[in-house]
Write a protein that holds these residues in place. Structure first.
Motif, PDB file in Angstrom:
ATOM      1  N   TYR A   1     -17.527 -22.968  -2.700  1.00 57.21           N
ATOM      2  CA  TYR A   1     -17.177 -22.129  -3.847  1.00 57.21           C
ATOM      3  C   TYR A   1     -17.864 -20.777  -3.691  1.00 57.21           C
ATOM      4  O   TYR A   1     -18.851 -20.632  -2.968  1.00 57.21           O
TER       5      TYR A   1
ATOM      6  N   ALA B   1      -6.622 -28.828 -16.749  1.00 57.24           N
ATOM      7  CA  ALA B   1      -6.340 -28.953 -15.321  1.00 57.24           C
ATOM      8  C   ALA B   1      -5.561 -30.242 -15.124  1.00 57.24           C
ATOM      9  O   ALA B   1      -5.498 -31.112 -16.013  1.00 57.24           O
TER      10      ALA B   1
ATOM     11  N   TYR C   1     -15.236 -28.479  -6.931  1.00 54.56           N
ATOM     12  CA  TYR C   1     -15.753 -29.785  -7.353  1.00 54.56           C
ATOM     13  C   TYR C   1     -17.052 -30.100  -6.630  1.00 54.56           C
ATOM     14  O   TYR C   1     -17.356 -29.561  -5.563  1.00 54.56           O
TER      15      TYR C   1
ATOM     16  N   SER D   1      -5.406 -25.788 -11.936  1.00 54.81           N
ATOM     17  CA  SER D   1      -5.306 -25.207 -13.280  1.00 54.81           C
ATOM     18  C   SER D   1      -4.345 -24.037 -13.188  1.00 54.81           C
ATOM     19  O   SER D   1      -4.559 -23.107 -12.399  1.00 54.81           O
TER      20      SER D   1
ATOM     21  N   TYR E   1      -4.922 -21.865  -9.751  1.00 56.42           N
ATOM     22  CA  TYR E   1      -6.204 -22.080  -9.090  1.00 56.42           C
ATOM     23  C   TYR E   1      -6.268 -23.568  -8.732  1.00 56.42           C
ATOM     24  O   TYR E   1      -6.052 -24.426  -9.600  1.00 56.42           O
TER      25      TYR E   1
ATOM     26  N   ILE F   1     -11.392 -22.834  -8.909  1.00 52.72           N
ATOM     27  CA  ILE F   1     -11.744 -24.182  -9.342  1.00 52.72           C
ATOM     28  C   ILE F   1     -12.333 -24.923  -8.146  1.00 52.72           C
ATOM     29  O   ILE F   1     -11.847 -24.769  -7.011  1.00 52.72           O
TER      30      ILE F   1
ATOM     31  N   THR G   1     -15.419 -27.912 -11.831  1.00 52.66           N
ATOM     32  CA  THR G   1     -15.828 -26.638 -12.447  1.00 52.66           C
ATOM     33  C   THR G   1     -14.705 -25.623 -12.282  1.00 52.66           C
ATOM     34  O   THR G   1     -14.227 -25.410 -11.148  1.00 52.66           O
ATOM     35  N   LEU G   2     -14.302 -25.037 -13.386  1.00 53.77           N
ATOM     36  CA  LEU G   2     -13.318 -23.942 -13.377  1.00 53.77           C
ATOM     37  C   LEU G   2     -14.024 -22.679 -13.856  1.00 53.77           C
ATOM     38  O   LEU G   2     -14.657 -22.674 -14.919  1.00 53.77           O
TER      39      LEU G   2
END
Length: 642
Positions: free
Chosen positions: A175, A74, A30, A136, A158, A28, A47-48
């Motif tokens: 990420y 989440a 951002y 999450s 996560y 996960i 974003t997951l």
């Protein structure tokens, strides 16, 4: 027009239960979108990413799940563990298939088929000291993982960290941007680019780290455990976060995010990579980002073995010389196949499906197949093709009646060879093998039934072919009735049965000789023959004898000799015109009843209680009703003589 969604605690939010059994990894992260309209909160795109085994549909422990759930949840916490928003619902934006196939001609064909789903939501958060944790959490991981105890009941966490006001709250997290599937072979080195991306150009460092569980004992739904997140999964020794899959050499990750390893045990392993993010200018630590992934190690070793049928007989009905040749080789995904067909032609192909070759003429050909020609992992085999097509097998049937011969006529032919023998199977234990010259056979079926008749043809070209037909055998069961004694002037309805059509001969005294139940009106002894038949042409006959006496009356003999010579062994009465029998009883001289019956055909055999009765004179009485309704009673004596 862009819309920002502020997710706040609300009683109207629907409950959600996530079944994440099939999820094998995720992360996960951002992105800062800017400030909201009144400049009091930052807007973050969350974003997951979740990964699943796309080949998994059903497991004996986790049941059947072949899709991603939507939405997923989440939660947002401050650094001290205070939950600041209700559950954030992230909705699936898109999915990407990840497929890798082992393209090595010398190794077993293996494939890895994964799928990644992207879930997004926008949240608005005011900058605070210590920042925020967005997490999450879920249960459970894949079945039978090699490095985690009871993996199908082990959860996942996560999370990502948004820096506080003392740092850089408008940060964009790092990420892992390279989503890929990879086939990993046991005992063979591999490398995997696991580098992360940072939009702000921050400095990134990598290390292997612990996979995190969801922090609860629940095996259902999503958890809402607050930070800090440091509860790791239960690794099976000797595995751990920094040694998640063993190997020789073991798994490592470089400062560029390149994973390398030479695994030494097939199986499925959860590998977690952490990336530490530092401000490139101030060197300030901004946070740690992690991602779980499932790496599957396959046993890719195989012995390359060429294979196709050692003998192929073209026995097709069509007189074509086109031969299908199946390839049963044990080979790699990218193996090549070199065929020589014995007719001066050859071909090289990488297609393992059914191969078709057109021969110029009939004949016997030697075929050779070489797998991976020119490589060390090569193998070859040879076989024979007997190319003699045009074998047509068939037969006809004449007759379908039980007890009568059914004729079977062979109609087979062979364009490029000779039929040598025929094998008949008549649908039971009966079978017969003859030479090809005996093209007609007869067989008698003794029961009405449906029979599967088969004819197998053998040839001088190693061809053998069988055809079958169903034969329904019909029959008639003629019955003209029991022999009868009538009084002169007495009529009777004959009781013919057993077929569909009837014919009585002679026709004397019959009301209609072409029906089953004609009326008999006659006064002389006569025998009738009943012929019955059915639509299939089956015919059968039966006879009934009719005798006439003066009557109505009952005739009773005065003596009998039950000595077993077949002559006069039974004492019975002869009814004439009697339609009903009330009783027939026999007594000895002391009045004891020793026999009783109403069946005039049976009669007394001269025994009493299973033993021969003594020679003596016995008393009999009987009573019945004649066809006029008059009751007749009689009594008398009979002598038993031996």
């Amino acid at each position: 027009m862009k819309r920002a969604v502020l997710l706040v605690l609300s009683c109207c939010l629907f409950p959600f239960l996530a079944a994440g059994y099939h999820i094998i990894g995720g992360e996960i992260y951002y992105k800062t979108l800017g400030m909201n309209g009144d400049n009091t909160r930052y807007r973050y795109l969350i974003t997951l990413k979740l990964y699943r085994d796309a080949d998994f549909t059903c497991g004996d422990r986790q049941g059947c799940i072949d899709r991603f759930e939507n939405p997923v949840t989440a939660n947002v916490f401050t650094a001290n563990g205070t939950r600041v928003l209700s559950s954030v619902y992230l909705y699936m934006d898109h999915t990407i298939p990840l497929i890798d196939t082992l393209k090595n001609p010398c190794l077993a064909p293996q494939a890895q088929h994964l799928e990644v789903a992207f879930y997004t939501a926008v949240v608005e958060l005011a900058p605070v000291a210590g920042g925020y944790y967005i997490s999450s959490q879920r249960c459970c991981r894949g079945e039978r993982l090699n490095n985690i105890y009871d993996s199908e009941h082990e959860g996942s966490t996560y999370y990502t960290v948004i820096p506080g006001i003392e740092s850089r709250p408008n940060n964009n997290s790092a990420y892992f941007s390279k989503d890929t599937a990879i086939v990993i072979c046991n005992t063979m080195p591999f490398t995997l680019d696991y580098a992360a991306y940072d939009e702000d150009g921050d400095s990134l460092t990598y290390h292997l780290c612990n996979a995190l569980t969801d922090g609860t004992d629940s095996n259902e739904g999503n958890s809402t455990t607050p930070p800090p997140y440091n509860t790791m999964v239960r690794y099976i020794p000797p595995f751990s976060g920094d040694n998640p899959m063993g190997g020789s050499p073991g798994i490592t990750i470089s400062n560029k995010g390149l994973i390398s390893c030479t695994p030494n045990q097939p199986g499925k392993y959860v590998v977690t990579v952490c990336v530490d993010e530092y401000d490139r200018t101030t060197k300030q630590f901004l946070g740690t980002h992690s991602k779980d992934i499932l790496l599957t190690v396959f046993n890719c070793q195989t012995k390359i073995t060429a294979g196709f049928p050692p003998v192929l007989n073209n026995c097709t009905t069509d007189p074509s010389f086109l031969i299908p040749i199946s390839n049963s080789s044990v080979s790699g995904f990218t193996s090549t196949y070199y065929w020589t067909f014995g007719d001066g032609t050859d071909t090289l192909t990488n297609d393992k499906t059914m191969f078709y070759h057109q021969y110029p003429d009939s004949g016997t050909y030697k075929v050779k197949l070489v797998v991976n020609p020119g490589l060390n992992c090569t193998d070859s085999t040879t076989g024979i093709i007997n190319n003699y097509p045009g074998l047509k097998v068939g037969f006809t049937l004449e007759g379908a009646c039980k007890g009568l011969p059914v004729q079977l006529n062979d109609t087979s032919s062979y364009s490029y060879g000779n039929i040598t023998s025929l094998r008949w199977d008549f649908g039971g234990a009966d079978s017969l093998e003859t030479s090809a010259l005996q093209r007609t056979q007869q067989h008698i079926f003794t029961k009405e039934d449906t029979y599967t008749i088969s004819l197998t043809v053998l040839t001088d070209k190693q061809c053998e072919k069988t055809v079958t037909q169903s034969l329904q055998v019909y029959g008639v069961n003629p019955f003209a009735g029991n022999d009868t004694i009538l009084a002169k002037g007495q009529t009777m309805i004959l009781q013919g049965s057993g077929g569909d059509f009837y014919s009585w001969t002679p026709t004397d005294g019959l009301s209609d000789p072409s029906i089953a139940h004609p009326v008999l009106n006659y006064n002389q002894d006569i025998s009738y023959v009943l012929q019955v038949s059915n639509p299939q042409g089956c015919i059968g006959t039966d006879t009934i004898n009719v005798k006439y006496y003066t009557g109505p009356d009952i005739y009773v003999p005065t003596a009998f000799t039950p000595n077993g010579d077949g002559q006069n062994d039974y004492f019975h009465f002869i009814p004439v015109g009697i339609t009903n029998y009330k009783f027939f009883r026999i007594f000895n001289r002391w009045g004891a009843e020793i026999y009783s019956s109403t069946d005039f055909r049976a009669g007394w055999d001269g025994t009493y209680k299973g033993k021969p009765a003594p020679v003596d004179t016995y008393i009999w009485i009987l009573q019945g009703t004649d066809y006029n309704g008059k009751e007749i009673s009689k009594k008398g004596f009979v002598a038993l003589i031996r």
